[in-house]
Enzyme design. Structure first.
Site, PDB file in Angstrom:
ATOM      1  N   LYS A  22      -4.836 -19.789   3.315  1.00 51.07           N
ATOM      2  CA  LYS A  22      -6.250 -19.657   3.678  1.00 51.07           C
ATOM      3  C   LYS A  22      -7.111 -19.296   2.477  1.00 51.07           C
ATOM      4  CE  LYS A  22      -6.213 -18.586   8.617  1.00 51.07           C
ATOM      5  NZ  LYS A  22      -6.591 -17.597   9.648  1.00 51.07           N
ATOM      6  N   LYS A  53      -0.753 -31.583  12.088  1.00 48.39           N
ATOM      7  CA  LYS A  53      -0.904 -30.858  13.350  1.00 48.39           C
ATOM      8  C   LYS A  53      -2.264 -31.132  13.974  1.00 48.39           C
ATOM      9  CE  LYS A  53      -0.213 -26.362  14.167  1.00 48.39           C
ATOM     10  NZ  LYS A  53       0.077 -24.938  13.960  1.00 48.39           N
ATOM     11  N   LYS A  74      -8.330 -27.788  15.297  1.00 42.97           N
ATOM     12  CA  LYS A  74      -9.756 -27.671  15.617  1.00 42.97           C
ATOM     13  C   LYS A  74     -10.611 -27.999  14.408  1.00 42.97           C
ATOM     14  CE  LYS A  74      -9.572 -22.906  14.358  1.00 42.97           C
ATOM     15  NZ  LYS A  74      -9.042 -21.639  14.788  1.00 42.97           N
TER      16      LYS A  74
END
Ligand code: TRP
Length: 353
Positions: free
Chosen positions: A122, A214, A217
């Site tokens: 991240k 994957k 969102k």
């Protein structure tokens, strides 16, 4: 004569898990996590938390955050979580999470957090400029679980390392404060070592546009995912447009290995139908995708559009959702406060009796 060793408390089985209120929930969240949460209700006491404190480790627009908290709550309920039998609430309403996280900041070591792969991913190259909260995120997650002394944590593979860190923190707390725990009459250990319940790879849902990624969102294309709020038309369109290859479906699972998109659609069918990929291929082996997709559209619409409908109904009444969260928070707070009284004693803080 030696005293018998004090007994460790037997921790009663308790499930805890959290979902971040950041953007759309999609089929991957549903098949990978929420259906699991629903199933565990029959065998365990469960606490399901909308982790808004975790959400703000990266910037959230306040109005969007508020909306997302209510939307995740609505999704939980629309999918079949029972907020009366179990506990559904948002993290920020129970201050014990943040308080215990602070204590755990002082238990966990820099080296432990430096090894967290999610932080590295991240933060990327921007390490100097991410929030401090993003770095200590796993300590807050450990606090979420341990403030209820929860024993089982259903999570995806990507969160396994964080649950293992929670175990390490629990163990170090139990060891560091061992004497104080025993002197306080709390037994030998204060925290259980929580176990991750990892979802199987069968429920890993991939993007409808690229079978190697994957479902997410944050994918720029809305056609890559089925959102839990999508209506029947949107679900049908996205499945019809989903990427495939020109071959008919194989009759054996092995035939899916080199075909990630086919594998994903068969996996979604199997998961939605509560069956196995082998079973799906027994029925559809040799079929063209047009036939298979038509059946998948029917199945997905039948299973998912009632959820979307229920979410829509629920989110139209935010006061009702807020009342559910307030009630869940009140019940969670009673449990968390009891744990925190013990923690303050054990650590050596002075508090009102
Ligand atoms: N980190 C988890 C995720 O992003 C969410 C989470 C926060 C969580 N606290 C938790 C999951 C405690 C399980 C238990 O998916």
């Amino acid at each position: 004569m030696t005293e018998p060793a004090p007994k460790s408390p037997a921790f009663k089985p308790l499930v805890f898990s959290g979902v971040q209120p950041t953007g759309n929930l999609h089929l991957g969240n549903y098949l990978g996590a929420i259906t699991r949460f629903v199933a565990l209700q029959d065998t365990h006491e469960c606490i399901y938390c909308v982790v808004d404190l975790h959400a703000i480790t990266v910037w959230q627009e306040p109005a969007e955050l508020r909306k997302a908290i209510r939307e995740v709550t609505a999704a939980f309920i629309a999918c079949g979580i029972d907020p009366k039998k179990h506990i559904v609430f948002n993290q920020s309403q129970v201050s014990g999470h943040a308080e215990l996280a602070w204590v755990f900041n002082c238990v966990a070591r820099m080296g432990w957090l430096n090894r967290m792969t999610q932080f590295k991913e991240k933060a990327g190259k921007d390490r100097e400029n991410v929030s401090v909260g993003l770095f200590t995120y796993p300590d807050l997650m450990a606090a979420d679980i341990l403030v209820y002394r929860a024993t089982h944590v259903p999570v995806g593979e990507d969160q396994k390392q964080h649950v293992e860190l929670a175990r390490d923190i629990a163990q170090k707390f139990n060891n560091d404060f061992g004497a104080s725990i025993r002197d306080g009459g709390f037994g030998d250990v204060y925290f259980p070592l929580p176990e991750p319940l990892i979802q199987g790879p069968a429920t890993r849902v991939m993007s409808l546009r690229d079978g190697s990624k994957k479902m997410s969102k944050s994918d720029a294309s809305d056609y890559s995912r089925i959102n839990l709020t999508d209506d029947a038309d949107a679900i049908a369109q996205k499945i019809r447009k989903a990427k495939t290859d020109p071959e008919p479906l194989p009759s054996e699972e092995k035939g899916l290995d080199p075909r990630p998109e086919a594998d994903n659609l068969v996996g979604i069918f199997a998961a939605l139908n509560n069956t196995t990929k082998a079973e799906v291929l027994r029925e559809f082996g040799g079929s063209q995708f047009s036939t298979f997709k038509a059946a998948l559209v029917d199945l997905a619409v039948a299973k998912l559009s009632p959820i979307a409908g229920e979410m829509k109904r629920l989110t139209q009444d935010p006061a009702h959702i807020d009342a559910i969260l307030a009630d869940g928070s009140d019940r969670a707070r009673v449990l968390a406060d009891a744990t925190m009284r013990g923690v303050r004693d054990i650590v050596g803080f002075v508090q009102k009796k």
